[in-house]
Design a protein around this motif. Structure first.
Motif, short mmCIF file in Angstrom:
data_model
loop_
_atom_site.label_atom_id
_atom_site.label_comp_id
_atom_site.label_asym_id
_atom_site.label_seq_id
_atom_site.Cartn_x
_atom_site.Cartn_y
_atom_site.Cartn_z
N PHE A 152 0.88 -1.17 0.00
CA PHE A 152 0.00 0.00 0.00
C PHE A 152 0.91 1.21 0.00
CE2 PHE A 152 -2.50 -3.22 2.31
CZ PHE A 152 -3.62 -3.25 1.50
N VAL A 204 4.22 1.00 1.98
CA VAL A 204 4.19 -0.07 2.99
C VAL A 204 3.99 -1.42 2.33
CG1 VAL A 204 3.10 -0.88 5.10
CG2 VAL A 204 3.09 1.57 4.55
N ALA A 234 2.67 -4.54 2.90
CA ALA A 234 1.84 -5.24 3.89
C ALA A 234 2.09 -6.74 3.83
CB ALA A 234 0.37 -4.94 3.65
N GLY A 251 -0.68 -5.47 12.53
CA GLY A 251 -0.10 -4.84 11.35
C GLY A 251 0.89 -5.73 10.62
N SER A 252 0.93 -7.03 10.96
CA SER A 252 1.91 -7.88 10.30
C SER A 252 1.39 -8.44 8.98
CB SER A 252 2.32 -9.02 11.23
OG SER A 252 1.19 -9.73 11.65
N GLY A 253 0.12 -8.15 8.65
CA GLY A 253 -0.39 -8.54 7.34
C GLY A 253 -1.36 -9.71 7.35
N LYS A 254 -1.90 -10.07 8.51
CA LYS A 254 -2.79 -11.23 8.59
C LYS A 254 -4.11 -10.97 7.85
CE LYS A 254 -2.86 -11.09 13.10
NZ LYS A 254 -2.09 -9.86 13.39
N THR A 255 -4.78 -9.86 8.20
CA THR A 255 -6.04 -9.54 7.54
C THR A 255 -5.83 -9.32 6.05
OG1 THR A 255 -6.95 -8.59 9.56
CG2 THR A 255 -7.98 -7.92 7.49
N TYR A 305 -8.30 -7.73 -2.29
CA TYR A 305 -7.08 -7.04 -2.70
C TYR A 305 -6.43 -7.81 -3.83
CZ TYR A 305 -7.31 -4.49 1.76
OH TYR A 305 -7.69 -3.71 2.82
P1 ADP Z 1 -3.06 -7.48 10.82
O1 ADP Z 1 -4.36 -8.04 10.41
O2 ADP Z 1 -1.97 -8.49 10.85
O3 ADP Z 1 -3.14 -6.74 12.12
P2 ADP Z 1 -3.26 -5.91 8.42
O4 ADP Z 1 -3.19 -6.99 7.39
O5 ADP Z 1 -4.59 -5.36 8.70
O6 ADP Z 1 -2.57 -6.42 9.76
O7 ADP Z 1 -2.30 -4.73 7.97
C1 ADP Z 1 -0.97 -4.91 7.51
C2 ADP Z 1 -0.38 -3.58 7.10
O8 ADP Z 1 -1.02 -3.10 5.95
C3 ADP Z 1 -0.54 -2.49 8.16
O9 ADP Z 1 0.64 -1.70 8.16
C4 ADP Z 1 -1.73 -1.71 7.67
O10 ADP Z 1 -1.62 -0.37 8.09
C5 ADP Z 1 -1.58 -1.85 6.16
N1 ADP Z 1 -2.88 -1.83 5.48
C6 ADP Z 1 -3.83 -2.78 5.56
N2 ADP Z 1 -4.88 -2.49 4.77
C7 ADP Z 1 -4.57 -1.30 4.19
C8 ADP Z 1 -5.25 -0.45 3.26
N3 ADP Z 1 -6.47 -0.76 2.77
N4 ADP Z 1 -4.63 0.69 2.88
C9 ADP Z 1 -3.41 1.01 3.35
N5 ADP Z 1 -2.72 0.25 4.21
C10 ADP Z 1 -3.29 -0.88 4.65
#
Ligand code: ADP
Ligand code: MG
Length: 580
Positions: free
Chosen positions: A342, A345, A347, A368-372, A382
């Protein structure tokens, strides 16, 4: 049956009306019926799908002019009134899709503006195209043959149509189409994850509502006997729209009462007619402030019924056998070299992952490690910049979230996605939308295949609720549930798909210790039936208790992967994440 009596009472009133012998009432009541034919269709767009189509007077005008032009014979030999009405409906269906298409791209208010713009264009055309429409002088409306050529005859005809529209839209509302529309309105991502394709569904509704609106236009022209462009005012557009708002969204009875009310209002308050726009605005304000749910919420007693005392969630794994069956061959969902950034970053940064059917695969890591993000890539929300995905040897395309359900991939969300105004049972039934075979027409006419399918779907949803331990709450509105119950409800919805792979995003967040234990047992039971479960979790105990494989992410990279026993003693994992 209890739902039916208000409609029957209205119908009885409507049938008794001719006893008054007052033709003035015939006129008003006929007008209400005609408006309802339009509003019934528009209700599916505004009240169910949540699309703010405010310029619907345009479709009324198109129908009125099409029917009138073909019966007046300004372009060709005059046609019989019913043929002209049919042509009007067809023209309305096309116009309905044209007006509706921007809804697929634009957000609410921008879409509302385009519908208004369309209404202005239609009025300008009727004014300018003089040799066909009569311009400002107007054109006579179609005259229907006997027995519809008297005030009461025409009234009965319009009443019959209104009844048919009520019946047909109520059938649609109770079908998988109606549930899908509400799902699009309240939770588009959940709808997509259940395989609901918004464009197709909306186009169908636009066709249907456009045809109804234009048909109503033809009847409107008949009632007026003579139409000019200034019969199609912005006030009228507002009336249709506000009738739905004060009626309450997601209801048929509410908007019906709203339409009757708004048709009567200028009559009983005749001296106020000049103030009608102001009246509508005031009425709208009162509704929004005092009763946001509209008339429907006022008369809906089920939302106030007390909930069961004992609300302990007791999943029953035995129900899973019939619910999701058994999988023969075990496939693997594999990710190779997935990269998603993103902006600056990263992700996800070169992720490999193998999710086997019949196993629970834990995905852990700091916030913030990229699980979701990983879940969102797998479920198509995505599009990764690099890497590939496959189930067995079949490639899984990037994007296309609404295609995932068809590939057997189900999921839940980190924040539960639900349709607050629908019952728990209906929420769960959304999960089986793609299994429906009965088409739009079958649903509208409530034909045998539709009814049988609906019974089977409801039956299975009950089974799913039993499996997750929410059977006692099937008839309750989802917005009355507690957070933990919503988490289990989402799992039930996902199970309706009989998934090959199930992805759970922090399902234990907000659950009590006891509930987490039961959740763990449920997830194990699901995986034993051959489902591949990808479990994102923060509760280390749950992960180590029930997982076969664990992948640890850090800053979008795999920090470690292996069995729980290996991960538990992995040096870096312990120091970076487990912290013990
Ligand atoms: P987790 O689920 O492991 O807590 P996420 O997968 O939600 O982490 O996020 C991983 C990284 O990607 C984070 O730094 C988050 O800020 C970034 N991120 C996630 N979704 C978006 C998005 N739609 N736009 C910008 N950055 C994103
Ligand atoms: Mg997350």
């Amino acid at each position: 049956m209890a739902r039916l009596w208000p409609f029957l009472a209205l119908l009885a009133l409507a049938l008794l009306l001719p006893l008054t012998g007052n033709e003035y009432w015939a006129l008003i009541a006929t007008r209400a019926c005609i408006y309802w034919v339009l509003v019934a269709g528009l209700n599916l767009i505004v009240g169910f799908a949540g699309q703010l189509a405010i310029g619907y007077v345009a479709l009324l005008a198109i129908g009125a002019y099409t029917a009138s032009v073909f019966t007046a014979g300004t372009v060709m030999e005059p046609l019989p009134a019913f043929v002209a009405l049919g042509i009007a409906a067809a023209a309305g269906a096309v116009a309905g899709v044209v007006v509706g298409l921007p809804a697929l791209r634009l957000r609410t208010f921008y879409f509302a503006m385009t519908t208004l713009g369309f209404a202005t264009i239609v009025t300008q055309i009727t004014l300018a195209w003089q040799d066909v429409t009569g311009g400002g002088i107007g054109i006579p409306g179609p005259a229907l043959p006997a027995p519809m050529d008297t005030a009461w005859g025409f009234y009965y005809f319009c009443l019959a149509l209104a009844v048919v529209c009520t019946w047909a839209t109520a059938n649609l509302a109770r079908s998988r189409f109606g549930r899908a529309l509400v799902a699009i309105r309240d939770s588009e991502v959940a709808a997509e994850a259940s395989g609901i394709a918004k464009p197709r569904l909306l186009v169908m509704i636009f066709l249907f509502a456009g045809a109804l609106a234009a048909f109503a236009g033809g009847l409107f022209a008949t009632l007026q006997t003579y139409i000019t462009p200034d019969a199609f005012t912005f006030d009228l557009s507002l009336l249709f729209f506000i009738a739905i708002l004060i009626g309450g969204r997601g209801s048929i009875l509410g908007p019906l009462l709203g339409t009757i009310l708004l048709t009567l209002l200028p009559e009983v308050a005749a001296p106020l007619a000049a103030w009608s726009t102001f009246l509508y605005a005031a009425l709208l304000l009162v509704i929004v402030l005092a009763m946001p749910g509209g008339i429907a919420a006022l008369i809906d007693r089920s939302s106030r019924r007390p909930l069961p005392e004992d609300r302990t969630i007791r999943p029953r794994a035995e129900a899973l056998a019939t619910l999701i069956g058994e999988r023969g061959e075990r496939a693997v969902l594999s990710l190779r070299g997935i990269v998603l950034a993103f902006g600056g970053v990263r992700a996800i940064d070169g992720l490999d992952l193998d999710l086997r059917q019949g196993e629970v695969h834990g995905l852990i890591g700091p916030n913030g490690s990229g699980k979701t993000t990983t879940l969102n890539v797998i479920s198509g929300y995505y599009r990764p910049q690099a890497g590939s995905m496959a189930i067995g040897t079949a490639e899984l395309p990037v994007g296309q979230p609404e295609g995932r359900a068809g590939r057997g991939i189900a999921r839940t969300f980190q924040t539960p996605r639900m349709i607050g105004e629908a019952t728990v049972l209906e929420n769960v039934m959304i999960g089986a939308t793609i299994e429906g075979r009965a088409g739009f027409l079958e649903a509208m006419l409530s034909l045998p295949r539709q009814r049988a399918e609906e019974r089977v779907m409801a039956e299975r949803a009950r089974l799913a609720l039993e499996a997750v331990g929410l059977a006692g709450l099937a008839g309750v509105r989802a917005d009355r549930l507690q957070h933990s119950e919503l988490r289990f409800m989402e799992i039930a919805r996902a199970l309706m798909l009989r998934p090959e792979f199930l992805m759970l995003d922090e399902p234990a967040a907000g659950l009590s210790v006891e509930e987490i234990k039961r959740l763990g047992a449920l997830i194990r039971a699901v995986s034993r039936r051959g489902v591949g479960v990808l479990l994102v979790e923060h509760h280390a105990d749950l992960i180590f208790d029930i997982c076969d494989q664990v992948t640890v992410l850090n800053l979008g990279r795999v920090l470690a992967a292996g069995t729980p026993a290996e991960i538990r003693v992995h040096k870096e994992v312990v120091s970076a994440y487990l912290g013990a």
